[in-house]
Design an enzyme around this catalytic site. Structure first.
Site, PDB file in Angstrom:
ATOM      1  N   SER A 241      21.285  25.883 -36.768  1.00 51.26           N
ATOM      2  CA  SER A 241      21.086  24.736 -35.865  1.00 51.26           C
ATOM      3  C   SER A 241      21.532  25.088 -34.454  1.00 51.26           C
ATOM      4  O   SER A 241      21.092  24.469 -33.492  1.00 51.26           O
ATOM      5  CB  SER A 241      21.846  23.512 -36.377  1.00 51.26           C
ATOM      6  OG  SER A 241      23.223  23.809 -36.516  1.00 51.26           O
TER       7      SER A 241
ATOM      8  N   SER B 265      41.046  23.799 -32.990  1.00 52.45           N
ATOM      9  CA  SER B 265      40.935  23.940 -31.542  1.00 52.45           C
ATOM     10  C   SER B 265      42.208  23.472 -30.866  1.00 52.45           C
ATOM     11  O   SER B 265      42.885  22.555 -31.354  1.00 52.45           O
ATOM     12  CB  SER B 265      39.767  23.075 -31.080  1.00 52.45           C
ATOM     13  OG  SER B 265      39.807  22.907 -29.688  1.00 52.45           O
ATOM     14  N   ALA B 266      42.484  24.060 -29.712  1.00 49.18           N
ATOM     15  CA  ALA B 266      43.635  23.626 -28.915  1.00 49.18           C
ATOM     16  C   ALA B 266      43.472  22.180 -28.456  1.00 49.18           C
ATOM     17  O   ALA B 266      44.438  21.562 -27.999  1.00 49.18           O
ATOM     18  CB  ALA B 266      43.782  24.531 -27.701  1.00 49.18           C
ATOM     19  N   THR B 267      42.262  21.654 -28.592  1.00 44.75           N
ATOM     20  CA  THR B 267      42.016  20.274 -28.183  1.00 44.75           C
ATOM     21  C   THR B 267      42.897  19.297 -28.971  1.00 44.75           C
ATOM     22  O   THR B 267      43.203  18.209 -28.485  1.00 44.75           O
ATOM     23  CB  THR B 267      40.507  19.949 -28.318  1.00 44.75           C
ATOM     24  OG1 THR B 267      40.238  18.759 -27.621  1.00 44.75           O
ATOM     25  CG2 THR B 267      40.070  19.788 -29.746  1.00 44.75           C
TER      26      THR B 267
ATOM     27  N   TYR C  74      34.500  14.882 -31.201  1.00 46.81           N
ATOM     28  CA  TYR C  74      34.582  16.289 -31.614  1.00 46.81           C
ATOM     29  C   TYR C  74      36.038  16.664 -31.902  1.00 46.81           C
ATOM     30  O   TYR C  74      36.367  17.219 -32.958  1.00 46.81           O
ATOM     31  CB  TYR C  74      34.005  17.212 -30.529  1.00 46.81           C
ATOM     32  CG  TYR C  74      34.448  18.649 -30.712  1.00 46.81           C
ATOM     33  CD1 TYR C  74      33.931  19.414 -31.747  1.00 46.81           C
ATOM     34  CD2 TYR C  74      35.407  19.242 -29.881  1.00 46.81           C
ATOM     35  CE1 TYR C  74      34.356  20.729 -31.949  1.00 46.81           C
ATOM     36  CE2 TYR C  74      35.829  20.542 -30.069  1.00 46.81           C
ATOM     37  CZ  TYR C  74      35.305  21.282 -31.102  1.00 46.81           C
ATOM     38  OH  TYR C  74      35.728  22.564 -31.312  1.00 46.81           O
TER      39      TYR C  74
ATOM     40  N   LYS D 287      38.405  17.712 -35.567  1.00 43.40           N
ATOM     41  CA  LYS D 287      39.321  18.835 -35.814  1.00 43.40           C
ATOM     42  C   LYS D 287      40.656  18.312 -36.345  1.00 43.40           C
ATOM     43  O   LYS D 287      41.222  18.858 -37.295  1.00 43.40           O
ATOM     44  CB  LYS D 287      39.533  19.651 -34.537  1.00 43.40           C
ATOM     45  CG  LYS D 287      38.277  20.373 -34.052  1.00 43.40           C
ATOM     46  CD  LYS D 287      37.748  21.351 -35.092  1.00 43.40           C
ATOM     47  CE  LYS D 287      36.493  22.067 -34.658  1.00 43.40           C
ATOM     48  NZ  LYS D 287      35.832  22.810 -35.745  1.00 43.40           N
TER      49      LYS D 287
HETATM   50  P1  NAD Z   1      28.519  28.068 -32.554  1.00 49.82           P
HETATM   51  O1  NAD Z   1      27.752  26.818 -32.364  1.00 49.82           O
HETATM   52  O2  NAD Z   1      28.077  29.282 -31.846  1.00 49.82           O
HETATM   53  O3  NAD Z   1      28.604  28.419 -34.108  1.00 49.82           O
HETATM   54  C1  NAD Z   1      28.588  27.433 -35.114  1.00 49.82           C
HETATM   55  C2  NAD Z   1      27.563  27.854 -36.154  1.00 49.82           C
HETATM   56  O4  NAD Z   1      27.549  26.882 -37.208  1.00 49.82           O
HETATM   57  C3  NAD Z   1      26.139  27.915 -35.583  1.00 49.82           C
HETATM   58  O5  NAD Z   1      25.551  29.157 -35.937  1.00 49.82           O
HETATM   59  C4  NAD Z   1      25.410  26.735 -36.279  1.00 49.82           C
HETATM   60  O6  NAD Z   1      24.047  27.050 -36.498  1.00 49.82           O
HETATM   61  C5  NAD Z   1      26.195  26.601 -37.554  1.00 49.82           C
HETATM   62  N1  NAD Z   1      26.206  25.265 -38.171  1.00 49.82           N
HETATM   63  C6  NAD Z   1      26.511  24.067 -37.579  1.00 49.82           C
HETATM   64  N2  NAD Z   1      26.454  23.096 -38.503  1.00 49.82           N
HETATM   65  C7  NAD Z   1      26.110  23.678 -39.690  1.00 49.82           C
HETATM   66  C8  NAD Z   1      25.886  23.199 -41.016  1.00 49.82           C
HETATM   67  N3  NAD Z   1      26.016  21.905 -41.319  1.00 49.82           N
HETATM   68  N4  NAD Z   1      25.547  24.088 -41.968  1.00 49.82           N
HETATM   69  C9  NAD Z   1      25.434  25.411 -41.687  1.00 49.82           C
HETATM   70  N5  NAD Z   1      25.614  25.917 -40.465  1.00 49.82           N
HETATM   71  C10 NAD Z   1      25.956  25.050 -39.477  1.00 49.82           C
HETATM   72  O7  NAD Z   1      30.046  27.722 -32.221  1.00 49.82           O
HETATM   73  P2  NAD Z   1      31.302  28.678 -32.050  1.00 49.82           P
HETATM   74  O8  NAD Z   1      31.696  28.656 -30.633  1.00 49.82           O
HETATM   75  O9  NAD Z   1      31.071  29.955 -32.741  1.00 49.82           O
HETATM   76  O10 NAD Z   1      32.387  27.832 -32.832  1.00 49.82           O
HETATM   77  C11 NAD Z   1      32.686  28.063 -34.194  1.00 49.82           C
HETATM   78  C12 NAD Z   1      33.748  27.071 -34.640  1.00 49.82           C
HETATM   79  O11 NAD Z   1      34.883  27.205 -33.796  1.00 49.82           O
HETATM   80  C13 NAD Z   1      33.318  25.610 -34.558  1.00 49.82           C
HETATM   81  O12 NAD Z   1      33.848  24.918 -35.666  1.00 49.82           O
HETATM   82  C14 NAD Z   1      33.963  25.146 -33.264  1.00 49.82           C
HETATM   83  O13 NAD Z   1      34.209  23.772 -33.274  1.00 49.82           O
HETATM   84  C15 NAD Z   1      35.250  25.940 -33.263  1.00 49.82           C
HETATM   85  N6  NAD Z   1      35.817  26.124 -31.913  1.00 49.82           N
HETATM   86  C16 NAD Z   1      35.073  26.690 -30.925  1.00 49.82           C
HETATM   87  C17 NAD Z   1      35.613  26.835 -29.641  1.00 49.82           C
HETATM   88  C18 NAD Z   1      34.810  27.431 -28.518  1.00 49.82           C
HETATM   89  O14 NAD Z   1      35.212  27.283 -27.367  1.00 49.82           O
HETATM   90  N7  NAD Z   1      33.720  28.132 -28.781  1.00 49.82           N
HETATM   91  C19 NAD Z   1      36.922  26.403 -29.379  1.00 49.82           C
HETATM   92  C20 NAD Z   1      37.658  25.843 -30.412  1.00 49.82           C
HETATM   93  C21 NAD Z   1      37.102  25.707 -31.684  1.00 49.82           C
HETATM   94  N1  UFG Z   2      34.962  24.101 -15.509  1.00 46.61           N
HETATM   95  C1  UFG Z   2      34.436  24.057 -14.239  1.00 46.61           C
HETATM   96  N2  UFG Z   2      33.072  24.082 -14.099  1.00 46.61           N
HETATM   97  C2  UFG Z   2      32.229  24.167 -15.154  1.00 46.61           C
HETATM   98  C3  UFG Z   2      32.790  24.221 -16.457  1.00 46.61           C
HETATM   99  C4  UFG Z   2      34.152  24.177 -16.592  1.00 46.61           C
HETATM  100  O1  UFG Z   2      35.161  23.966 -13.256  1.00 46.61           O
HETATM  101  O2  UFG Z   2      31.000  24.169 -14.974  1.00 46.61           O
HETATM  102  C5  UFG Z   2      36.423  24.120 -15.674  1.00 46.61           C
HETATM  103  C6  UFG Z   2      36.974  22.965 -16.491  1.00 46.61           C
HETATM  104  O3  UFG Z   2      37.244  21.854 -15.682  1.00 46.61           O
HETATM  105  C7  UFG Z   2      38.226  23.591 -17.116  1.00 46.61           C
HETATM  106  C8  UFG Z   2      37.841  25.058 -17.286  1.00 46.61           C
HETATM  107  O4  UFG Z   2      36.764  25.301 -16.382  1.00 46.61           O
HETATM  108  O5  UFG Z   2      39.290  23.525 -16.205  1.00 46.61           O
HETATM  109  C9  UFG Z   2      37.395  25.397 -18.700  1.00 46.61           C
HETATM  110  O6  UFG Z   2      36.362  24.518 -19.112  1.00 46.61           O
HETATM  111  P1  UFG Z   2      35.453  24.787 -20.384  1.00 46.61           P
HETATM  112  O7  UFG Z   2      34.431  23.702 -20.447  1.00 46.61           O
HETATM  113  O8  UFG Z   2      34.977  26.186 -20.404  1.00 46.61           O
HETATM  114  O9  UFG Z   2      36.505  24.664 -21.592  1.00 46.61           O
HETATM  115  P2  UFG Z   2      37.479  23.456 -22.005  1.00 46.61           P
HETATM  116  O10 UFG Z   2      38.878  23.958 -21.836  1.00 46.61           O
HETATM  117  O11 UFG Z   2      37.107  22.206 -21.342  1.00 46.61           O
HETATM  118  O12 UFG Z   2      37.142  23.282 -23.563  1.00 46.61           O
HETATM  119  C10 UFG Z   2      37.011  24.389 -24.456  1.00 46.61           C
HETATM  120  C11 UFG Z   2      35.977  24.044 -25.538  1.00 46.61           C
HETATM  121  C12 UFG Z   2      36.491  22.921 -26.404  1.00 46.61           C
HETATM  122  C13 UFG Z   2      37.818  23.308 -26.969  1.00 46.61           C
HETATM  123  C14 UFG Z   2      38.796  23.700 -25.877  1.00 46.61           C
HETATM  124  C15 UFG Z   2      40.059  24.249 -26.505  1.00 46.61           C
HETATM  125  O13 UFG Z   2      34.751  23.640 -24.929  1.00 46.61           O
HETATM  126  O14 UFG Z   2      35.591  22.700 -27.474  1.00 46.61           O
HETATM  127  O15 UFG Z   2      38.236  24.706 -25.046  1.00 46.61           O
HETATM  128  O16 UFG Z   2      40.999  24.553 -25.551  1.00 46.61           O
HETATM  129  F1  UFG Z   2      38.320  22.265 -27.673  1.00 46.61           F
END
Ligand code: NAD
Ligand code: UFG
Length: 329
Positions: free
Chosen positions: A34, A124-126, A148, A152
């Site tokens: 997806s 996530s750190a969120t 979202y 978590k």
């Molecule tokens: P991503 O979207 O690249 O990867 C997620 C994958 O899961 C995708 O390949 C998608 O196709 C698949 N997927 C979604 N729903 C599904 C379902 N129901 N069944 C099977 N496949 C499904 O995202 P990512 O950045 O690799 O993140 C991976 C995990 O880490 C997520 O749970 C995300 O919430 C968490 N996370 C990501 C970040 C970030 O900044 N990228 C930060 C904190 C936590």
């Molecule tokens: N930012 C900009 N311009 C942009 C995008 C982001 O200035 O176009 C700034 C944001 O304000 C923030 C920093 O860049 O200060 C990082 O922003 P991101 O959107 O890259 O990341 P976030 O920290 O907001 O969030 C990410 C993931 C969340 C996760 C979180 C965990 O998107 O899913 O990190 O720390 F939960």
């Protein structure tokens, strides 16, 4: 070990599959594509020179999960599958709760049914909300301001309750900070659909000329230069953290921050990108983005100590690898 990686075709999942294969484990990917492409599975195999088993399935489909678990002897699950766009989760909360929570609950259910005792979860750190930095695993969690983030918090709680009731079920909860960068091959990386929400893919698209300029969301935060501070971590270091978590998993629930412990402001990130790649990134300062916090960085000492894991790659490598991947797209 034979590891089921849900969401293994995604950004963090694909790098983790490579790390698992390189560490000698076998990988089964379950992904409904997806938010990813099947070609990523080929790239994972190409980089590691190993085969993986791929199922295009939705992990909220209990019948499909049962089929995978009955066909393979699985030693552990790393559960990445889920949706992650904060803004979209505010618009479509039910979709996010359904996908992110049902997948976690069903996977845990099937694990218990088939005696699979190792479960690693992508958090996530969120979940720390606007706590005082650096964030420590022992802190009380604060509201996350979006569905979202709540998925978590809830998933962590659900897995903790299940593990408490089933002592043999071991859970590692990994709280990621800000993963950026790409594999050094330039084959796998972060390729978001549409206009990126996250800063690094936005910056690489500006560098490529796909987007005109970066909008810096606010320069009046209480930080060193007024822009938001985050803990950027190279996705390959993050992937290695999963292998360490899996290999060091003991009974019970264990929560780890996976970050570098170092905060970087938006302007510092821009400077590093320009330096690493010798490209100028035009930007405007605009209003703060709703829901953003000033500073978010980890105290990563628990993961360092208990998992024997530390980051190896610096900000310059993150910027260089992110750009190499974007250029190849
Ligand atoms: P991503 O979207 O690249 O990867 C997620 C994958 O899961 C995708 O390949 C998608 O196709 C698949 N997927 C979604 N729903 C599904 C379902 N129901 N069944 C099977 N496949 C499904 O995202 P990512 O950045 O690799 O993140 C991976 C995990 O880490 C997520 O749970 C995300 O919430 C968490 N996370 C990501 C970040 C970030 O900044 N990228 C930060 C904190 C936590
Ligand atoms: N930012 C900009 N311009 C942009 C995008 C982001 O200035 O176009 C700034 C944001 O304000 C923030 C920093 O860049 O200060 C990082 O922003 P991101 O959107 O890259 O990341 P976030 O920290 O907001 O969030 C990410 C993931 C969340 C996760 C979180 C965990 O998107 O899913 O990190 O720390 F939960």
């Amino acid at each position: 070990m034979n590891i089921l990686v849900t969401g293994g075709a995604g950004y963090i999942g694909s790098h983790t599959c490579v790390a698992l294969l390189e560490a000698g484990h076998s990988v089964i990917i379950a992904d409904n594509l997806s938010n990813s492409k099947e070609q990523v599975v080929d790239y994972v195999q190409h980089i590691s020179n190993k085969d993986v088993i791929f199922y295009k399935v939705d992990v909220t489909d209990e019948v499909a999960l049962n089929e995978i678990f009955s066909r393979h002897l699985i030693d552990g699950v790393i559960h990445f599958a889920g949706w992650k766009a904060v803004g979209e989760s505010v618009e479509k909360p039910l979709m996010y709760y359904m996908n992110n929570l049902v997948s976690t609950m069903l996977l845990a259910k099937v694990c218990l049914l088939y005696g699979v005792e190792r479960f690693v979860f992508s958090s996530s750190a969120t979940v720390y909300g606007d706590n005082k930095v650096p964030f420590k695993e022992t802190m009380d969690l604060l509201p996350t301001t979006n569905p979202y983030g709540e998925t978590k918090v809830m998933s962590e709680r659900i897995l903790t309750d299940i593990a408490n009731a089933n002592p043999a079920f071991s859970v590692s909860i990994l709280r990621y900070f800000n993963p950026v960068g790409a594999h050094e091959s330039g084959l796998i990386g972060e390729a978001p659909n549409g206009i990126p929400n996250n800063i690094m893919p936005y910056v690489t698209q500006v560098a490529k000329g796909k987007l005109e300029k970066l909008r810096v969301f606010g320069n009046d935060y209480p930080t060193l230069d007024g822009t938001g501070v985050r803990d950027y971590i190279h996705v390959v270091d993050l992937a290695d953290g999963h292998v360490a978590a899996l290999e060091n998993l003991n009974e019970g629930v264990h929560t780890y921050n996976l970050g570098t412990g170092k905060g970087t402001s938006v302007l510092e990130l821009l400077k590093a990108f320009e330096e690493a790649n010798d490209i100028e990134i035009p930007f405007d300062i605009v209003d703060r983005r709703p829901g953003d916090i000033a500073s978010c960085f980890a105290d990563a000492s628990k993961a360092n100590r208990e998992l024997g894991w530390t980051v190896k790659r610096d900000l310059i490598e993150m910027c260089r690898d992110a750009w190499r991947f974007e250029k190849n797209l």
